[in-house]
Design a protein around this motif. Structure first.
Motif, PDB file in Angstrom:
ATOM      1  N   LEU A 146       0.825  -1.209   0.000  1.00  0.00           N
ATOM      2  CA  LEU A 146       0.000   0.000   0.000  1.00  0.00           C
ATOM      3  C   LEU A 146       0.859   1.258   0.000  1.00  0.00           C
ATOM      4  CD1 LEU A 146      -2.735  -1.143   2.554  1.00  0.00           C
ATOM      5  CD2 LEU A 146      -3.072  -0.757   0.098  1.00  0.00           C
ATOM      6  N   ALA A 147       1.996   1.218   0.690  1.00  0.00           N
ATOM      7  CA  ALA A 147       2.899   2.376   0.692  1.00  0.00           C
ATOM      8  C   ALA A 147       3.501   2.586  -0.689  1.00  0.00           C
ATOM      9  CB  ALA A 147       3.995   2.182   1.736  1.00  0.00           C
ATOM     10  N   MET A 148       3.889   1.511  -1.372  1.00  0.00           N
ATOM     11  CA  MET A 148       4.473   1.641  -2.701  1.00  0.00           C
ATOM     12  C   MET A 148       3.440   2.145  -3.706  1.00  0.00           C
ATOM     13  SD  MET A 148       7.306  -1.395  -3.129  1.00  0.00           S
ATOM     14  CE  MET A 148       6.205  -2.776  -2.995  1.00  0.00           C
ATOM     15  N   PHE A 149       2.172   1.830  -3.475  1.00  0.00           N
ATOM     16  CA  PHE A 149       1.102   2.347  -4.333  1.00  0.00           C
ATOM     17  C   PHE A 149       0.576   3.691  -3.823  1.00  0.00           C
ATOM     18  CE2 PHE A 149       1.203  -1.768  -6.272  1.00  0.00           C
ATOM     19  CZ  PHE A 149       0.584  -1.633  -7.511  1.00  0.00           C
ATOM     20  N   GLU A 150       1.288   4.268  -2.862  1.00  0.00           N
ATOM     21  CA  GLU A 150       0.983   5.603  -2.313  1.00  0.00           C
ATOM     22  C   GLU A 150      -0.395   5.676  -1.666  1.00  0.00           C
ATOM     23  OE1 GLU A 150       2.826   8.945  -4.805  1.00  0.00           O
ATOM     24  OE2 GLU A 150       2.490   7.371  -6.314  1.00  0.00           O
ATOM     25  N   GLN A 151      -0.787   4.580  -1.032  1.00  0.00           N
ATOM     26  CA  GLN A 151      -2.075   4.544  -0.356  1.00  0.00           C
ATOM     27  C   GLN A 151      -1.950   4.808   1.141  1.00  0.00           C
ATOM     28  OE1 GLN A 151      -4.981   4.180  -2.375  1.00  0.00           O
ATOM     29  NE2 GLN A 151      -3.214   4.626  -3.692  1.00  0.00           N
ATOM     30  N   ILE A 152      -0.771   4.581   1.712  1.00  0.00           N
ATOM     31  CA  ILE A 152      -0.509   4.933   3.103  1.00  0.00           C
ATOM     32  C   ILE A 152       0.866   5.591   3.163  1.00  0.00           C
ATOM     33  CG2 ILE A 152      -1.883   2.988   3.968  1.00  0.00           C
ATOM     34  CD1 ILE A 152       0.775   1.649   4.797  1.00  0.00           C
ATOM     35  N   PRO A 153       1.135   6.384   4.208  1.00  0.00           N
ATOM     36  CA  PRO A 153       2.477   6.970   4.354  1.00  0.00           C
ATOM     37  C   PRO A 153       3.488   5.898   4.754  1.00  0.00           C
ATOM     38  CG  PRO A 153       1.123   7.501   6.258  1.00  0.00           C
ATOM     39  CD  PRO A 153       0.210   6.821   5.276  1.00  0.00           C
ATOM     40  N   TRP A 154       4.752   6.139   4.465  1.00  0.00           N
ATOM     41  CA  TRP A 154       5.780   5.158   4.769  1.00  0.00           C
ATOM     42  C   TRP A 154       5.968   4.952   6.269  1.00  0.00           C
ATOM     43  CZ3 TRP A 154       8.004   1.547   1.875  1.00  0.00           C
ATOM     44  CH2 TRP A 154       7.861   1.640   0.487  1.00  0.00           C
ATOM     45  N   ARG A 155       5.495   5.869   7.078  1.00  0.00           N
ATOM     46  CA  ARG A 155       5.573   5.640   8.524  1.00  0.00           C
ATOM     47  C   ARG A 155       4.659   4.494   8.957  1.00  0.00           C
ATOM     48  NH1 ARG A 155       1.034   7.541  10.939  1.00  0.00           N
ATOM     49  NH2 ARG A 155      -0.196   9.108   9.812  1.00  0.00           N
ATOM     50  N   GLY A 156       3.800   4.037   8.071  1.00  0.00           N
ATOM     51  CA  GLY A 156       2.904   2.930   8.378  1.00  0.00           C
ATOM     52  C   GLY A 156       3.538   1.561   8.194  1.00  0.00           C
ATOM     53  N   VAL A 157       4.826   1.525   7.812  1.00  0.00           N
ATOM     54  CA  VAL A 157       5.530   0.249   7.662  1.00  0.00           C
ATOM     55  C   VAL A 157       6.797   0.291   8.504  1.00  0.00           C
ATOM     56  CG1 VAL A 157       4.622  -0.003   5.327  1.00  0.00           C
ATOM     57  CG2 VAL A 157       6.898   0.952   5.662  1.00  0.00           C
ATOM     58  N   PRO A 158       7.342  -0.846   8.865  1.00  0.00           N
ATOM     59  CA  PRO A 158       8.576  -0.857   9.657  1.00  0.00           C
ATOM     60  C   PRO A 158       9.729  -0.182   8.917  1.00  0.00           C
ATOM     61  CG  PRO A 158       7.552  -3.017   9.677  1.00  0.00           C
ATOM     62  CD  PRO A 158       6.830  -2.216   8.646  1.00  0.00           C
ATOM     63  N   PHE A 159      10.616   0.369   9.675  1.00  0.00           N
ATOM     64  CA  PHE A 159      11.819   0.991   9.132  1.00  0.00           C
ATOM     65  C   PHE A 159      12.844  -0.107   8.888  1.00  0.00           C
ATOM     66  CE2 PHE A 159      15.902   3.359  10.061  1.00  0.00           C
ATOM     67  CZ  PHE A 159      15.937   4.042   8.855  1.00  0.00           C
ATOM     68  N   ILE A 160      13.059  -0.448   7.648  1.00  0.00           N
ATOM     69  CA  ILE A 160      14.006  -1.518   7.299  1.00  0.00           C
ATOM     70  C   ILE A 160      14.990  -0.966   6.260  1.00  0.00           C
ATOM     71  CG2 ILE A 160      12.683  -3.550   7.948  1.00  0.00           C
ATOM     72  CD1 ILE A 160      11.581  -3.702   5.122  1.00  0.00           C
ATOM     73  N   PRO A 161      15.969  -0.190   6.717  1.00  0.00           N
ATOM     74  CA  PRO A 161      16.917   0.442   5.793  1.00  0.00           C
ATOM     75  C   PRO A 161      17.869  -0.572   5.181  1.00  0.00           C
ATOM     76  CG  PRO A 161      17.636   0.776   8.043  1.00  0.00           C
ATOM     77  CD  PRO A 161      16.281   0.119   8.114  1.00  0.00           C
ATOM     78  N   VAL A 162      18.357  -0.287   4.016  1.00  0.00           N
ATOM     79  CA  VAL A 162      19.252  -1.189   3.306  1.00  0.00           C
ATOM     80  C   VAL A 162      20.577  -1.349   4.047  1.00  0.00           C
ATOM     81  CG1 VAL A 162      20.348   0.570   1.844  1.00  0.00           C
ATOM     82  CG2 VAL A 162      20.042  -1.782   0.978  1.00  0.00           C
ATOM     83  N   GLU A 163      20.869  -0.456   4.970  1.00  0.00           N
ATOM     84  CA  GLU A 163      22.101  -0.571   5.752  1.00  0.00           C
ATOM     85  C   GLU A 163      22.130  -1.832   6.620  1.00  0.00           C
ATOM     86  OE1 GLU A 163      21.979   3.330   4.131  1.00  0.00           O
ATOM     87  OE2 GLU A 163      20.452   2.281   5.319  1.00  0.00           O
ATOM     88  N   ILE A 164      20.997  -2.500   6.731  1.00  0.00           N
ATOM     89  CA  ILE A 164      20.978  -3.808   7.397  1.00  0.00           C
ATOM     90  C   ILE A 164      22.010  -4.744   6.770  1.00  0.00           C
ATOM     91  CG2 ILE A 164      19.568  -5.916   7.568  1.00  0.00           C
ATOM     92  CD1 ILE A 164      17.169  -4.109   8.191  1.00  0.00           C
ATOM     93  N   MET A 165      22.282  -4.548   5.488  1.00  0.00           N
ATOM     94  CA  MET A 165      23.258  -5.393   4.793  1.00  0.00           C
ATOM     95  C   MET A 165      24.661  -5.245   5.369  1.00  0.00           C
ATOM     96  SD  MET A 165      21.477  -7.026   2.543  1.00  0.00           S
ATOM     97  CE  MET A 165      22.868  -7.842   1.794  1.00  0.00           C
ATOM     98  N   LEU A 166      24.917  -4.177   6.087  1.00  0.00           N
ATOM     99  CA  LEU A 166      26.257  -3.912   6.611  1.00  0.00           C
ATOM    100  C   LEU A 166      26.418  -4.307   8.072  1.00  0.00           C
ATOM    101  CD1 LEU A 166      26.781  -0.364   5.030  1.00  0.00           C
ATOM    102  CD2 LEU A 166      27.391  -2.597   4.073  1.00  0.00           C
ATOM    103  N   LEU A 167      25.358  -4.794   8.690  1.00  0.00           N
ATOM    104  CA  LEU A 167      25.437  -5.129  10.109  1.00  0.00           C
ATOM    105  C   LEU A 167      26.401  -6.293  10.332  1.00  0.00           C
ATOM    106  CD1 LEU A 167      21.651  -4.928  11.097  1.00  0.00           C
ATOM    107  CD2 LEU A 167      23.446  -3.276  11.660  1.00  0.00           C
ATOM    108  N   PRO A 168      27.170  -6.258  11.422  1.00  0.00           N
ATOM    109  CA  PRO A 168      28.080  -7.368  11.713  1.00  0.00           C
ATOM    110  C   PRO A 168      27.308  -8.599  12.182  1.00  0.00           C
ATOM    111  CG  PRO A 168      28.110  -5.777  13.499  1.00  0.00           C
ATOM    112  CD  PRO A 168      27.273  -5.169  12.407  1.00  0.00           C
ATOM    113  N   LYS A 169      27.929  -9.753  12.084  1.00  0.00           N
ATOM    114  CA  LYS A 169      27.239 -11.001  12.426  1.00  0.00           C
ATOM    115  C   LYS A 169      26.860 -11.082  13.902  1.00  0.00           C
ATOM    116  CE  LYS A 169      28.954 -13.906   8.678  1.00  0.00           C
ATOM    117  NZ  LYS A 169      29.577 -15.201   8.295  1.00  0.00           N
ATOM    118  N   TRP A 170      27.583 -10.353  14.783  1.00  0.00           N
ATOM    119  CA  TRP A 170      27.263 -10.417  16.200  1.00  0.00           C
ATOM    120  C   TRP A 170      26.041  -9.569  16.555  1.00  0.00           C
ATOM    121  CZ3 TRP A 170      27.134  -5.561  18.047  1.00  0.00           C
ATOM    122  CH2 TRP A 170      27.973  -4.602  17.483  1.00  0.00           C
ATOM    123  N   PHE A 171      25.589  -8.746  15.617  1.00  0.00           N
ATOM    124  CA  PHE A 171      24.459  -7.861  15.895  1.00  0.00           C
ATOM    125  C   PHE A 171      23.189  -8.700  16.115  1.00  0.00           C
ATOM    126  CE2 PHE A 171      21.362  -4.471  14.994  1.00  0.00           C
ATOM    127  CZ  PHE A 171      21.937  -3.419  15.696  1.00  0.00           C
TER     128      PHE A 171
END
Length: 652
Positions: A146-171
């Motif tokens: 729904l957010a991608m189709f601009e039906q709800i604001p992005w605050r209505g979905v979890p914050f999942i930034p692409v920087e997750i790809m850089l997290l260390p394995k111990w995180f």
């Protein structure tokens, strides 16, 4: 060798009396029908149907990309209209309660396909959605759409930034800590969510009428988060969202590149990323955002991999979540091997061998796989679930296929069996059990983060998969005693997992009947006595669940309400088959319950030789996603009847 060892025990007089009996005729009809469905290459594959979420998402994808096939869209819309419940909703499985996220996606898909909101089926659907609190109450994946189709604001979905790809394995959160399906779905999704990608939506179709509160004013998108851990993570997430502008552009670029490289490396050709529809769609849409042109070979193949999941009929069409040729062929082979124990038919054996050779050719070797993170240095030797999925071999499928190969007694498969044994042995989790794809994937706290509202982020060991592994290991340990400790640990795990009432939970098949089938077959090959207390409790539970018509049946409601375990409003052929195989493995061939179950299957066989179950037969994820394996009502009843014929001949 196996054939000679079993058929010589059959009583000659009884063999004669069975010839042309109703039992013999039922087996013959099912056998011939099943053999006729074998593909020229040697495999069997049956349709794999999910709920209406997947076909709806296919229409949504076409409008997201502005790549609309009007004829295909019309057929999918026909399929969707025909699945609506009387109250206007759409369930996760046939006969189930309406589910809001599925219903919202169907509504949006049909509106995109041109259905008027004043049409009776749309009005009923809308009224039902609003009565549940509106589209804002949808799950995370639906709200992302729904957010991608601009039906709800992005605050209505979890914050999942692409920087997750850089997290260390111990995180606390890392890709290695979640299941294969979660990784493949999430990585391209990180790109789409980070950059708040917008659907093209050429018709600018909206669904504002599905919201009780205007979406931009809605403040309770995360009302489902109720646990202390979930609330803490939600607070951290909101803090992270506020700090997002401080993320250096160089870091974002690096993380985006890593995500792109990660899913590109795993695109998997015409079988697609993870060989599962949601991951494949996310990857295709992410490729578009990243500027990969339509004529690029990888993007073209990615789209074709999605199209290959379609089942197109004359007036309707739907999209499968994936395909199941390895699983289907392995189970069909086991059923036909049981038939051949009695018939000793060279022509039948050749068709079985043809299927086994195809399976042997599909064994994975030393291609890279994410499972190697937990088991570095472990060589490949498993099988995928689909035609191809080299990064993600399936432990469950591997055990079934290896069992069929070792049971054939054919020396040509010795190397395949040896490599499968080494791989399966190496995939055992610390508690002795087996997950479907991963080892020790048990970071349960991750199921409480806001993104994981589906509760299916992990792949922990389960009794049913462990049962299949023990079924194979029981055969292998007789030839190779070094596998006995692995088998013993698995049997100890299964004993510990038995429920107080004697049943076992079925993670990948509905449900406790499936779990008992899995474990009692394992007990048999592992040499657990039929007098063992664990076996007797399971047998007593199965017998207590037999219905008055002689059959067994269990609905997916048992995943939602523990009081319904083993119960359903009707008997089903596939679960009657599972129950019979389990009882026969426990030495119950002469029991009246087994005879009644056999009579049920003979009575309910169709003229074409098969049986017809309308219900969904398995979960993809319990409580969230369910499947109908169209082959289950074809080979499980045959397997049961053939096993019964063999056992009564052996007992005589």
């Amino acid at each position: 060798m196996l054939k000679q060892a079993t058929t010589t025990r059959f009583d000659a007089a009884l063999l004669g009396s069975l010839k042309d009996s109703p039992l013999d005729e039922a087996i013959a009809r099912a056998r011939e029908k099943l053999l006729g469905l074998q593909h020229a290459e040697g495999y069997w594959v049956f349709e794999l149907e999910a709920d209406c979420t997947i076909p709806s998402e296919y229409i949504l994808m076409m409008h997201y990309m502005d790549e609309i096939d009007a004829g295909l869209q019309a057929k999918i819309a026909n399929f969707l209209r025909g699945r609506q419940s009387a109250d206007g909703s759409y369930p996760l499985f046939q006969g189930g309660q309406g589910e809001i996220s599925c219903t919202v996606k169907v509504y949006y898909a049909l509106k995109l396909a041109g259905d008027s909101i004043d049409a009776p089926h749309m009005k009923r659907m809308r009224e039902w959605i609003l009565a549940q609190g509106g589209a804002a109450r949808s799950n995370v994946f639906t709200r992302i759409m729904l957010a991608m189709f601009e039906q709800i604001p992005w605050r209505g979905v979890p914050f999942i930034p692409v920087e997750i790809m850089l997290l260390p394995k111990w995180f606390p959160f890392h890709l290695d800590k979640i299941s294969y399906w979660s990784r493949t779905v999430m990585v391209p999704l990180l790109i789409l969510c980070t950059y708040r990608v917008k659907a093209r939506n050429p018709g600018k179709v909206d669904v504002r009428e599905l919201f009780v509160t205007a979406p931009e004013k809605e403040k309770n998108y995360f009302s489902h988060v109720k646990t202390p851990l979930g609330k803490m993570v939600l607070a951290l997430e909101r803090t992270g969202r506020m700090l997002e502008p401080l993320i250096p552009s160089s870091m974002r670029k690096k993380a985006t590149q890593r995500a792109h490289e990660w899913f590109t490396e795993r695109l998997n050709g015409y079988d697609g990323l993870g060989a599962i529809f949601p991951a494949m769609v996310n990857a295709y849409e992410a490729m578009d955002y990243l500027g990969i042109p339509p004529d690029n070979e990888q993007r073209r193949v990615a789209l074709e991999s999605i199209k290959r999941l379609l089942v197109i009929n004359e007036d309707s069409a739907y999209c499968q979540p994936c395909v199941s040729p390895i699983w289907d062929t392995g189970l069909v082979s086991l059923a036909l091997q049981e038939v051949d124990r009695y018939e000793d038919d060279p022509a039948l054996r050749e068709q079985i061998r043809h299927g086994l050779r195809w399976l042997a050719s599909k064994q994975l070797h030393d291609e890279p796989g994410d499972w190697q993170v937990k088991r570095p240095g472990l060589s490949g030797g498993g099988w995928a679930f689909q035609f191809g999925n080299s990064y993600y071999p399936d432990v469950d499928d591997s055990a079934v296929v290896a069992h069929a190969l070792i049971q054939s007694g054919e020396q040509e498969f010795d190397e395949n069996v040896d490599r499968a044994g080494a791989w399966i042995g190496g995939m055992q989790s610390g508690n002795g059990g087996y997950g479907a794809f991963d080892v020790d994937n048990t970071h349960y706290y991750l199921n409480y983060i806001p993104f994981a509202d589906h509760g299916a982020l992990l792949d922990p060991p389960t009794a049913d998969v462990s049962g299949r592994c023990a079924m194979f290991l029981g055969k292998l340990a007789k030839q190779k005693p070094e596998f006995r400790p692995v088998l013993d640990r698995c049997i100890d795990y299964l004993r510990a997992e038995q429920e107080a009432d004697g049943s076992w939970f079925g993670r990948w098949g509905t449900n406790y009947i499936y779990g008992v089938w899995s474990v009692l077959l394992a007990y048999e090959t592992a040499g657990v006595s039929t007098d063992d207390p664990s076996t007797r409790r399971a047998v007593a539970w199965l017998k207590s669940k037999q219905r008055s018509d002689g059959g067994w049946g269990e609905g997916n409601e048992s995943y939602h309400d523990d009081a319904t375990r083993g119960d359903f409003h009707t008997s089903t052929a596939f679960q009657t088959g599972l129950a019979l195989i389990a009882l026969l493995a426990a030495g119950e061939a002469e029991s009246p319950e087994v005879k009644a179950g056999v009579d049920y299957l003979i009575k309910h066989q169709q003229a074409d030789g098969f049986w017809k179950d309308q219900c969904f037969t398995a979960p993809g994820f319990p409580k969230v996603f369910y499947l109908k394996y169209h082959g289950y009502d074809k080979f499980f009843p045959l397997w049961a009847l053939a096993r019964y014929r063999n056992d009564i001949c052996s007992v005589a």
